[in-house]
Design a protein around this motif. Structure first.
Motif, PDB file in Angstrom:
ATOM      1  N   LYS A 173      29.781  21.570   2.783  1.00 32.66           N
ATOM      2  CA  LYS A 173      29.361  22.534   3.789  1.00 32.66           C
ATOM      3  C   LYS A 173      28.253  23.410   3.219  1.00 32.66           C
ATOM      4  CE  LYS A 173      31.031  26.181   6.848  1.00 32.66           C
ATOM      5  NZ  LYS A 173      32.180  27.058   7.215  1.00 32.66           N
ATOM      6  N   ASN A 174      27.242  23.678   4.037  1.00 28.13           N
ATOM      7  CA  ASN A 174      26.044  24.435   3.650  1.00 28.13           C
ATOM      8  C   ASN A 174      25.128  23.645   2.711  1.00 28.13           C
ATOM      9  OD1 ASN A 174      26.859  26.737   5.149  1.00 28.13           O
ATOM     10  ND2 ASN A 174      28.149  27.388   3.440  1.00 28.13           N
ATOM     11  N   GLY A 175      25.433  22.363   2.522  1.00 30.20           N
ATOM     12  CA  GLY A 175      24.576  21.521   1.696  1.00 30.20           C
ATOM     13  C   GLY A 175      23.220  21.303   2.346  1.00 30.20           C
ATOM     14  N   VAL A 176      22.255  20.900   1.513  1.00 33.20           N
ATOM     15  CA  VAL A 176      20.858  20.790   1.934  1.00 33.20           C
ATOM     16  C   VAL A 176      20.319  19.395   1.618  1.00 33.20           C
ATOM     17  CG1 VAL A 176      18.525  21.629   1.451  1.00 33.20           C
ATOM     18  CG2 VAL A 176      20.414  23.250   1.616  1.00 33.20           C
ATOM     19  N   LEU A 177      19.619  18.796   2.572  1.00 32.44           N
ATOM     20  CA  LEU A 177      18.879  17.553   2.347  1.00 32.44           C
ATOM     21  C   LEU A 177      17.406  17.856   2.535  1.00 32.44           C
ATOM     22  CD1 LEU A 177      19.584  13.947   3.588  1.00 32.44           C
ATOM     23  CD2 LEU A 177      17.348  14.976   4.003  1.00 32.44           C
ATOM     24  N   VAL A 178      16.598  17.486   1.560  1.00 28.96           N
ATOM     25  CA  VAL A 178      15.145  17.671   1.678  1.00 28.96           C
ATOM     26  C   VAL A 178      14.449  16.332   1.519  1.00 28.96           C
ATOM     27  CG1 VAL A 178      14.821  20.095   1.084  1.00 28.96           C
ATOM     28  CG2 VAL A 178      15.176  18.439  -0.742  1.00 28.96           C
ATOM     29  N   THR A 179      13.373  16.166   2.276  1.00 25.79           N
ATOM     30  CA  THR A 179      12.587  14.939   2.209  1.00 25.79           C
ATOM     31  C   THR A 179      11.132  15.245   2.513  1.00 25.79           C
ATOM     32  OG1 THR A 179      12.321  12.680   3.041  1.00 25.79           O
ATOM     33  CG2 THR A 179      13.071  14.337   4.626  1.00 25.79           C
ATOM     34  N   TYR A 180      10.258  14.447   1.932  1.00 22.52           N
ATOM     35  CA  TYR A 180       8.822  14.589   2.196  1.00 22.52           C
ATOM     36  C   TYR A 180       8.460  14.143   3.604  1.00 22.52           C
ATOM     37  CZ  TYR A 180       8.790   9.548   1.611  1.00 22.52           C
ATOM     38  OH  TYR A 180       9.057   8.215   1.767  1.00 22.52           O
ATOM     39  N   ALA A 181       9.334  13.393   4.259  1.00 24.58           N
ATOM     40  CA  ALA A 181       9.033  12.815   5.573  1.00 24.58           C
ATOM     41  C   ALA A 181       9.009  13.882   6.661  1.00 24.58           C
ATOM     42  CB  ALA A 181      10.057  11.747   5.927  1.00 24.58           C
ATOM     43  N   ALA A 182       8.273  13.598   7.734  1.00 21.33           N
ATOM     44  CA  ALA A 182       8.201  14.546   8.845  1.00 21.33           C
ATOM     45  C   ALA A 182       8.134  13.846  10.205  1.00 21.33           C
ATOM     46  CB  ALA A 182       6.986  15.456   8.681  1.00 21.33           C
ATOM     47  N   LYS A 183       8.307  12.512  10.225  1.00 16.65           N
ATOM     48  CA  LYS A 183       8.229  11.770  11.490  1.00 16.65           C
ATOM     49  C   LYS A 183       9.263  12.270  12.487  1.00 16.65           C
ATOM     50  CE  LYS A 183       8.083   7.324  11.528  1.00 16.65           C
ATOM     51  NZ  LYS A 183       6.945   6.549  12.035  1.00 16.65           N
ATOM     52  N   GLY A 184       8.885  12.262  13.753  1.00 16.61           N
ATOM     53  CA  GLY A 184       9.802  12.686  14.798  1.00 16.61           C
ATOM     54  C   GLY A 184      11.067  11.850  14.835  1.00 16.61           C
ATOM     55  N   SER A 185      10.943  10.547  14.587  1.00 13.74           N
ATOM     56  CA  SER A 185      12.118   9.681  14.619  1.00 13.74           C
ATOM     57  C   SER A 185      13.093  10.022  13.499  1.00 13.74           C
ATOM     58  CB  SER A 185      11.694   8.210  14.494  1.00 13.74           C
ATOM     59  OG  SER A 185      10.968   7.996  13.290  1.00 13.74           O
ATOM     60  N   VAL A 186      12.573  10.441  12.348  1.00 18.17           N
ATOM     61  CA  VAL A 186      13.428  10.851  11.230  1.00 18.17           C
ATOM     62  C   VAL A 186      14.140  12.152  11.569  1.00 18.17           C
ATOM     63  CG1 VAL A 186      13.451  11.578   8.818  1.00 18.17           C
ATOM     64  CG2 VAL A 186      11.995   9.659   9.532  1.00 18.17           C
ATOM     65  N   ARG A 187      13.391  13.104  12.106  1.00 21.61           N
ATOM     66  CA  ARG A 187      13.990  14.390  12.492  1.00 21.61           C
ATOM     67  C   ARG A 187      15.091  14.190  13.527  1.00 21.61           C
ATOM     68  NH1 ARG A 187      12.561  17.274  16.751  1.00 21.61           N
ATOM     69  NH2 ARG A 187      10.534  16.235  16.868  1.00 21.61           N
ATOM     70  N   ARG A 188      14.847  13.329  14.496  1.00 23.79           N
ATOM     71  CA  ARG A 188      15.851  13.096  15.548  1.00 23.79           C
ATOM     72  C   ARG A 188      17.093  12.399  14.986  1.00 23.79           C
ATOM     73  NH1 ARG A 188      10.972  12.307  18.317  1.00 23.79           N
ATOM     74  NH2 ARG A 188      10.987  10.048  17.967  1.00 23.79           N
ATOM     75  N   ASN A 224       0.846  -1.195   0.000  1.00 17.01           N
ATOM     76  CA  ASN A 224       0.000   0.000   0.000  1.00 17.01           C
ATOM     77  C   ASN A 224       0.885   1.249   0.000  1.00 17.01           C
ATOM     78  OD1 ASN A 224      -2.338   1.543  -0.034  1.00 17.01           O
ATOM     79  ND2 ASN A 224      -2.441   1.659   2.209  1.00 17.01           N
ATOM     80  N   GLU A 225       1.851   1.244  -0.904  1.00 24.12           N
ATOM     81  CA  GLU A 225       2.841   2.323  -1.010  1.00 24.12           C
ATOM     82  C   GLU A 225       3.002   2.675  -2.488  1.00 24.12           C
ATOM     83  OE1 GLU A 225       4.093   4.148   1.116  1.00 24.12           O
ATOM     84  OE2 GLU A 225       6.261   4.448   1.014  1.00 24.12           O
ATOM     85  N   GLN A 226       3.368   3.926  -2.750  1.00 25.56           N
ATOM     86  CA  GLN A 226       3.619   4.338  -4.117  1.00 25.56           C
ATOM     87  C   GLN A 226       4.887   5.184  -4.196  1.00 25.56           C
ATOM     88  OE1 GLN A 226       0.125   4.729  -3.101  1.00 25.56           O
ATOM     89  NE2 GLN A 226       0.878   6.256  -1.657  1.00 25.56           N
ATOM     90  N   TYR A 227       5.384   5.339  -5.423  1.00 25.21           N
ATOM     91  CA  TYR A 227       6.630   6.073  -5.620  1.00 25.21           C
ATOM     92  C   TYR A 227       6.476   7.559  -5.310  1.00 25.21           C
ATOM     93  CZ  TYR A 227       9.259   2.246  -7.759  1.00 25.21           C
ATOM     94  OH  TYR A 227       9.942   1.084  -7.985  1.00 25.21           O
ATOM     95  N   HIS A 228       5.268   8.086  -5.499  1.00 21.74           N
ATOM     96  CA  HIS A 228       5.000   9.505  -5.245  1.00 21.74           C
ATOM     97  C   HIS A 228       3.680   9.633  -4.496  1.00 21.74           C
ATOM     98  CE1 HIS A 228       8.110  10.195  -8.249  1.00 21.74           C
ATOM     99  NE2 HIS A 228       7.434   9.431  -9.078  1.00 21.74           N
ATOM    100  N   TYR A 242      18.163  14.908  -2.546  1.00 20.09           N
ATOM    101  CA  TYR A 242      16.728  14.627  -2.561  1.00 20.09           C
ATOM    102  C   TYR A 242      16.561  13.256  -1.900  1.00 20.09           C
ATOM    103  CZ  TYR A 242      16.357  17.977  -6.555  1.00 20.09           C
ATOM    104  OH  TYR A 242      16.402  19.066  -7.399  1.00 20.09           O
ATOM    105  N   PHE A 243      16.060  13.231  -0.678  1.00 18.53           N
ATOM    106  CA  PHE A 243      15.894  11.951   0.015  1.00 18.53           C
ATOM    107  C   PHE A 243      14.467  11.471  -0.216  1.00 18.53           C
ATOM    108  CE2 PHE A 243      15.798   8.786   3.315  1.00 18.53           C
ATOM    109  CZ  PHE A 243      17.114   8.344   3.376  1.00 18.53           C
ATOM    110  N   ASP A 244      14.324  10.591  -1.205  1.00 19.40           N
ATOM    111  CA  ASP A 244      12.998  10.186  -1.675  1.00 19.40           C
ATOM    112  C   ASP A 244      12.825   8.673  -1.612  1.00 19.40           C
ATOM    113  OD1 ASP A 244      10.470  10.688  -2.619  1.00 19.40           O
ATOM    114  OD2 ASP A 244      11.045  10.816  -4.721  1.00 19.40           O
ATOM    115  N   ALA A 245      13.301   8.083  -0.526  1.00 18.72           N
ATOM    116  CA  ALA A 245      13.155   6.641  -0.325  1.00 18.72           C
ATOM    117  C   ALA A 245      11.705   6.302   0.029  1.00 18.72           C
ATOM    118  CB  ALA A 245      14.076   6.181   0.801  1.00 18.72           C
ATOM    119  N   PHE A 246      11.356   5.004  -0.105  1.00 22.03           N
ATOM    120  CA  PHE A 246      10.046   4.568   0.377  1.00 22.03           C
ATOM    121  C   PHE A 246       9.930   4.883   1.866  1.00 22.03           C
ATOM    122  CE2 PHE A 246      10.035   1.342  -3.226  1.00 22.03           C
ATOM    123  CZ  PHE A 246       9.058   2.014  -3.942  1.00 22.03           C
ATOM    124  N   GLY A 247       8.697   5.080   2.321  1.00 23.52           N
ATOM    125  CA  GLY A 247       8.456   5.538   3.676  1.00 23.52           C
ATOM    126  C   GLY A 247       8.939   4.596   4.766  1.00 23.52           C
ATOM    127  N   ALA A 248       9.132   5.178   5.948  1.00 24.03           N
ATOM    128  CA  ALA A 248       9.623   4.422   7.100  1.00 24.03           C
ATOM    129  C   ALA A 248       8.649   3.326   7.527  1.00 24.03           C
ATOM    130  CB  ALA A 248       9.889   5.373   8.263  1.00 24.03           C
TER     131      ALA A 248
END
Length: 226
Positions: free
Chosen positions: A185-200, A21-25, A158-164
Motif C-alpha cells: 500500500k502506498n507503493g510507487v511504480l515509475v516508468t519512462y513511458a507516457a503512451k496513453g495506452s500505458v496510462r489507461r 532500433n532500440e536501446q537499453y537507455h 522501476y518499470f524499465d522494459a523495452f518500449g511498447a
C-alpha cells in the motif's frame, strides 16, 4: 540479435539493438534518464513521502535489470540516504560479461571507488539474495516478467522494459495487474513511458497515475501509486 555498446548524449554508455532500433537507455543520456525517472520520481519521492513513517528499509523491484545502471545508482543513493535497501532485478536475457566491461558508469558517475560494487552486481549468482554492503542487498531473478507472482512485497517498482513499440506485450493490463499486486500500500511504480495506452492500462488495474515531466528527450513520464 546484434547488440552494440554505444555512447549516449550525456557521455554514458548503453546497449543498442540495431534490428529493433532500440536501446537499453535513452540515447539522450542513460545516466540522466535513470536519475530523473527512477531516482528523482521513484526512490527520492517515496523516501520523502514516507520518511515520517520512520522507514527501516525500502524494497525495490526492477523490471529489466539489463546493464545494472539503475541498480548501481540506487546503491549510491541508498548509501547517501543511509537506508537499508533490498533490490530485486528481473531479467530474462542477462547482459554478457564482455558487454559489462565496456560500460562506463562508474567513471561517468565519478564513483570509481565503487567500481567493484558495479562488478559485484553482475558477478553475484542469480536467484539468490546477496548482501553487497550492510545497507544494500540484491537478488537477480532470471525469468520473464509474466512469471512475477509477488504480493505486497515492494515499495517501489522501476518499470524499465523495452518500449511498447517493440514489445507491446510487456505494457498490458495483465502485466500491470501483477505489478499492482506486488506493491505494498502506498507503493510507487515509475516508468519512462507516457503512451496513453500505458496510462489507461495502469489505471484499469487500480493505479492512481500521474503524468510528470519527462527526462531529456521526452516530454512526459508516468508514475503510478497504489
Amino acid at each position: 540479435m546484434k547488440r552494440e555498446v554505444v555512447i549516449t548524449a550525456d557521455g554514458s554508455s548503453t546497449i543498442h539493438l540495431p534490428d529493433w532500433n532500440e536501446q537499453y537507455h535513452s540515447k539522450h543520456g542513460a545516466i540522466q534518464e535513470a536519475y530523473h525517472v527512477f531516482i528523482k520520481h521513484g526512490l527520492q519521492y517515496f523516501y520523502t513521502e514516507n520518511i515520517k513513517d520512520e522507514l527501516e528499509s525500502i524494497s525495490i523491484l526492477e523490471i529489466g535489470f539489463g546493464t545494472g545502471l539503475n541498480a548501481f545508482i540506487t546503491f549510491l543513493e541508498a548509501e547517501k540516504l543511509n537506508i537499508k535497501t533490498n533490490y530485486v532485478g528481473v531479467e530474462a536475457y542477462p547482459v554478457s560479461s564482455e558487454e559489462i566491461t565496456l560500460l562506463n558508469y562508474a567513471k561517468e558517475l565519478k564513483a570509481e571507488e565503487n567500481e567493484t560494487v558495479f562488478k559485484a552486481l553482475h558477478d553475484v549468482t542469480w536467484n539468490e539474495k546477496h548482501d553487497i554492503t550492510p545497507l544494500f542487498s540484491i537478488e537477480k531473478q532470471k525469468k520473464f516478467f509474466a512469471e512475477i507472482k509477488d504480493e505486497d512485497v515492494f515499495n517501489i517498482i522501476y518499470f524499465d522494459a523495452f518500449g511498447a513499440r517493440v514489445q507491446p506485450e510487456l505494457w498490458t493490463e495483465p502485466i500491470f495487474e501483477s505489478m499492482y499486486k506486488a506493491l505494498k500500500k502506498n507503493g510507487v511504480l515509475v516508468t519512462y513511458a507516457a503512451k496513453g495506452s500505458v496510462r489507461r492500462a495502469m489505471q484499469a488495474v487500480g493505479f492512481t497515475v500521474q503524468r510528470l515531466e519527462g527526462p531529456p528527450g521526452k516530454r512526459e513520464m508516468l508514475r503510478g501509486i497504489k
